[in-house]
Design a protein around this motif. Structure first.
Motif, PDB file in Angstrom:
ATOM      1  N   ALA A   8      24.872-109.540 -15.336  1.00  0.00           N
ATOM      2  CA  ALA A   8      25.811-110.603 -15.703  1.00  0.00           C
ATOM      3  C   ALA A   8      27.225-110.052 -15.840  1.00  0.00           C
ATOM      4  CB  ALA A   8      25.356-111.259 -17.007  1.00  0.00           C
ATOM      5  N   THR A   9      27.349-108.858 -16.412  1.00  0.00           N
ATOM      6  CA  THR A   9      28.665-108.224 -16.528  1.00  0.00           C
ATOM      7  C   THR A   9      29.246-107.933 -15.153  1.00  0.00           C
ATOM      8  OG1 THR A   9      28.027-107.202 -18.629  1.00  0.00           O
ATOM      9  CG2 THR A   9      29.908-106.256 -17.476  1.00  0.00           C
ATOM     10  N   ALA A  10      28.408-107.418 -14.246  1.00  0.00           N
ATOM     11  CA  ALA A  10      28.874-107.132 -12.889  1.00  0.00           C
ATOM     12  C   ALA A  10      29.340-108.412 -12.193  1.00  0.00           C
ATOM     13  CB  ALA A  10      27.758-106.463 -12.086  1.00  0.00           C
ATOM     14  N   ALA A  11      28.591-109.502 -12.365  1.00  0.00           N
ATOM     15  CA  ALA A  11      28.976-110.770 -11.748  1.00  0.00           C
ATOM     16  C   ALA A  11      30.304-111.271 -12.293  1.00  0.00           C
ATOM     17  CB  ALA A  11      27.877-111.812 -11.977  1.00  0.00           C
ATOM     18  N   ALA A 105      29.739-102.150  -5.591  1.00  0.00           N
ATOM     19  CA  ALA A 105      29.592-103.078  -4.468  1.00  0.00           C
ATOM     20  C   ALA A 105      30.860-103.112  -3.620  1.00  0.00           C
ATOM     21  CB  ALA A 105      29.260-104.472  -4.988  1.00  0.00           C
ATOM     22  N   VAL A 106      32.005-103.097  -4.292  1.00  0.00           N
ATOM     23  CA  VAL A 106      33.276-103.047  -3.556  1.00  0.00           C
ATOM     24  C   VAL A 106      33.400-101.728  -2.810  1.00  0.00           C
ATOM     25  CG1 VAL A 106      35.781-103.102  -3.786  1.00  0.00           C
ATOM     26  CG2 VAL A 106      34.371-104.595  -5.202  1.00  0.00           C
ATOM     27  N   ALA A 107      32.922-100.653  -3.433  1.00  0.00           N
ATOM     28  CA  ALA A 107      33.003 -99.336  -2.799  1.00  0.00           C
ATOM     29  C   ALA A 107      32.188 -99.285  -1.507  1.00  0.00           C
ATOM     30  CB  ALA A 107      32.510 -98.260  -3.765  1.00  0.00           C
ATOM     31  N   VAL A 108      31.064 -99.992  -1.476  1.00  0.00           N
ATOM     32  CA  VAL A 108      30.256-100.038  -0.249  1.00  0.00           C
ATOM     33  C   VAL A 108      31.069-100.639   0.890  1.00  0.00           C
ATOM     34  CG1 VAL A 108      28.234-101.078   0.829  1.00  0.00           C
ATOM     35  CG2 VAL A 108      28.058-100.126  -1.473  1.00  0.00           C
ATOM     36  N   ILE A 109      31.737-101.761   0.606  1.00  0.00           N
ATOM     37  CA  ILE A 109      32.550-102.417   1.640  1.00  0.00           C
ATOM     38  C   ILE A 109      33.725-101.538   2.025  1.00  0.00           C
ATOM     39  CG2 ILE A 109      33.913-104.464   2.183  1.00  0.00           C
ATOM     40  CD1 ILE A 109      32.267-105.978   0.093  1.00  0.00           C
ATOM     41  N   GLN A 110      34.373-100.967   1.028  1.00  0.00           N
ATOM     42  CA  GLN A 110      35.531-100.110   1.283  1.00  0.00           C
ATOM     43  C   GLN A 110      35.154 -98.924   2.166  1.00  0.00           C
ATOM     44  OE1 GLN A 110      36.813 -97.126  -1.628  1.00  0.00           O
ATOM     45  NE2 GLN A 110      38.664 -98.344  -1.895  1.00  0.00           N
ATOM     46  N   SER A 111      34.068 -98.238   1.820  1.00  0.00           N
ATOM     47  CA  SER A 111      33.643 -97.055   2.572  1.00  0.00           C
ATOM     48  C   SER A 111      33.211 -97.429   3.984  1.00  0.00           C
ATOM     49  CB  SER A 111      32.499 -96.354   1.840  1.00  0.00           C
ATOM     50  OG  SER A 111      32.898 -95.954   0.553  1.00  0.00           O
ATOM     51  N   ALA A 112      32.532 -98.568   4.124  1.00  0.00           N
ATOM     52  CA  ALA A 112      32.092 -99.010   5.451  1.00  0.00           C
ATOM     53  C   ALA A 112      33.285 -99.319   6.351  1.00  0.00           C
ATOM     54  CB  ALA A 112      31.182-100.230   5.319  1.00  0.00           C
ATOM     55  N   LEU A 113      34.287 -99.998   5.807  1.00  0.00           N
ATOM     56  CA  LEU A 113      35.484-100.319   6.596  1.00  0.00           C
ATOM     57  C   LEU A 113      36.225 -99.055   7.018  1.00  0.00           C
ATOM     58  CD1 LEU A 113      36.934-103.389   4.646  1.00  0.00           C
ATOM     59  CD2 LEU A 113      35.865-103.408   6.902  1.00  0.00           C
ATOM     60  N   LEU A 132      25.641 -90.367   7.616  1.00  0.00           N
ATOM     61  CA  LEU A 132      25.857 -89.329   6.604  1.00  0.00           C
ATOM     62  C   LEU A 132      27.313 -89.322   6.145  1.00  0.00           C
ATOM     63  CD1 LEU A 132      23.789 -86.361   8.094  1.00  0.00           C
ATOM     64  CD2 LEU A 132      23.115 -87.984   6.316  1.00  0.00           C
ATOM     65  N   LEU A 133      28.209 -89.579   7.083  1.00  0.00           N
ATOM     66  CA  LEU A 133      29.621 -89.668   6.740  1.00  0.00           C
ATOM     67  C   LEU A 133      29.858 -90.837   5.788  1.00  0.00           C
ATOM     68  CD1 LEU A 133      32.094 -87.973   7.730  1.00  0.00           C
ATOM     69  CD2 LEU A 133      32.626 -89.891   9.238  1.00  0.00           C
ATOM     70  N   LEU A 134      29.213 -91.973   6.089  1.00  0.00           N
ATOM     71  CA  LEU A 134      29.326 -93.143   5.222  1.00  0.00           C
ATOM     72  C   LEU A 134      28.738 -92.855   3.844  1.00  0.00           C
ATOM     73  CD1 LEU A 134      29.948 -96.114   4.686  1.00  0.00           C
ATOM     74  CD2 LEU A 134      27.764 -96.699   5.768  1.00  0.00           C
ATOM     75  N   LEU A 135      27.626 -92.134   3.805  1.00  0.00           N
ATOM     76  CA  LEU A 135      26.978 -91.826   2.530  1.00  0.00           C
ATOM     77  C   LEU A 135      27.890 -91.020   1.621  1.00  0.00           C
ATOM     78  CD1 LEU A 135      24.553 -91.651   0.605  1.00  0.00           C
ATOM     79  CD2 LEU A 135      23.779 -89.648   1.917  1.00  0.00           C
ATOM     80  N   ILE A 136      28.477 -89.964   2.141  1.00  0.00           N
ATOM     81  CA  ILE A 136      29.317 -89.122   1.287  1.00  0.00           C
ATOM     82  C   ILE A 136      30.612 -89.846   0.918  1.00  0.00           C
ATOM     83  CG2 ILE A 136      30.555 -87.908   3.123  1.00  0.00           C
ATOM     84  CD1 ILE A 136      29.038 -86.259   0.018  1.00  0.00           C
ATOM     85  N   ALA A 137      31.129 -90.709   1.816  1.00  0.00           N
ATOM     86  CA  ALA A 137      32.313 -91.508   1.478  1.00  0.00           C
ATOM     87  C   ALA A 137      31.994 -92.472   0.341  1.00  0.00           C
ATOM     88  CB  ALA A 137      32.802 -92.273   2.706  1.00  0.00           C
ATOM     89  N   LEU A 138      30.802 -93.066   0.380  1.00  0.00           N
ATOM     90  CA  LEU A 138      30.388 -93.980  -0.677  1.00  0.00           C
ATOM     91  C   LEU A 138      30.216 -93.243  -2.000  1.00  0.00           C
ATOM     92  CD1 LEU A 138      29.414 -96.696  -1.722  1.00  0.00           C
ATOM     93  CD2 LEU A 138      27.149 -96.194  -0.785  1.00  0.00           C
TER      94      LEU A 138
END
Length: 245
Positions: A8-11, A105-113, A132-138
């Motif tokens: 609920a806090t995250a939402a 959750a925002v970090a996932v989108i940020q790292s993917a972009l 692997l690059l995406l994983l370490i960026a995340l």
């Protein structure tokens, strides 16, 4: 720690973030813009971009997540929102966990972009898997989130929160091996660099850049960055204050 209260806090944090377009731009667009500028700064030397672009792919999200998270958490405390929330049956760990989930959750989108831009638009050449690059960026972005949550407990204004950035991140940036191999530094500085999580983040990116398969060093680096992020989140929950005096 209660899962329902944490969710609920995250939402709630995500709903607030949705109405703050400037923060969204800072979180999602700035790392991509910085990578774009870096690519054309080294337009005449693509190999230079390849050598440092992967490392900065993790460093840029870490810095932006640190900045936005520390200011957002401080704003909650100075406005009295945090005090009202903690007057409810909401533990500090629920609050910190909710913020970590929301900004994670925002970090996932940020790292993917940023990863997609670097690999497929800017031509970053890596030997290892893009995943692997995406994983370490995340992981780097999540570390920035954890550090931002932690230092916000020691700031009394947004200006002070910003001042923590050079104190916490710049020494790591100088000693992480981005500008010079750590083995060539003064022995004291080299020893200090092993205590900084950003050093392992850069090492992890270098492993993906130069090795086609997962190496034991990459596993170690990823584990260290993850452990540091979790440890800082625990410290953040322990030092969180209800309000700013």
């Amino acid at each position: 720690m209660n899962a329902a209260r944490t969710a609920a806090t995250a939402a709630r944090v995500l709903r607030q973030l949705r109405h703050d377009p400037r923060s969204i731009v800072l979180l999602l667009a700035v790392p991509c813009v910085m990578l774009l500028l870096l690519r054309y700064v080294f337009d005449g030397s693509p190999r230079t971009f390849d050598s440092i672009g992967a490392s900065l792919l993790g460093i840029f999200p870490l810095i932006t997540m640190f900045l936005v998270t520390s200011i957002a958490t401080l704003r909650e405390r100075t406005s009295g929102t945090l005090e009202r929330l903690l007057a409810m049956p909401l533990a500090k760990s629920d609050l910190i966990g909710g913020y970590a989930l929301a900004f994670g959750a925002v970090a996932v989108i940020q790292s993917a972009l940023a990863t997609a831009l670097a690999l497929w638009a800017l031509g970053l050449d890596v030997t290892g898997s893009p995943w692997l690059l995406l994983l370490i960026a995340l992981l780097d972005a999540l570390l920035g989130t954890a550090l931002g949550l932690f230092v916000s407990a020691f700031a009394t204004s947004e200006f002070q929160a910003v001042q923590f950035m050079p104190a916490v991140l710049f020494p790591q940036l100088l000693l992480c091996g981005l500008f010079a191999p750590r083995a060539t530094m003064q022995p004291v500085l080299e020893a200090i660099s092993y205590a900084f999580p950003m050093s392992y983040a850069v090492d992890g990116m270098t492993q993906v850049l130069t090795h086609p398969d997962v190496t034991s060093t990459f596993v170690r680096d990823s584990a260290v960055v993850t452990a540091c992020a979790l440890a800082v989140l625990v410290l953040g929950a322990a030092t969180l204050r209800r309000r700013t005096p």
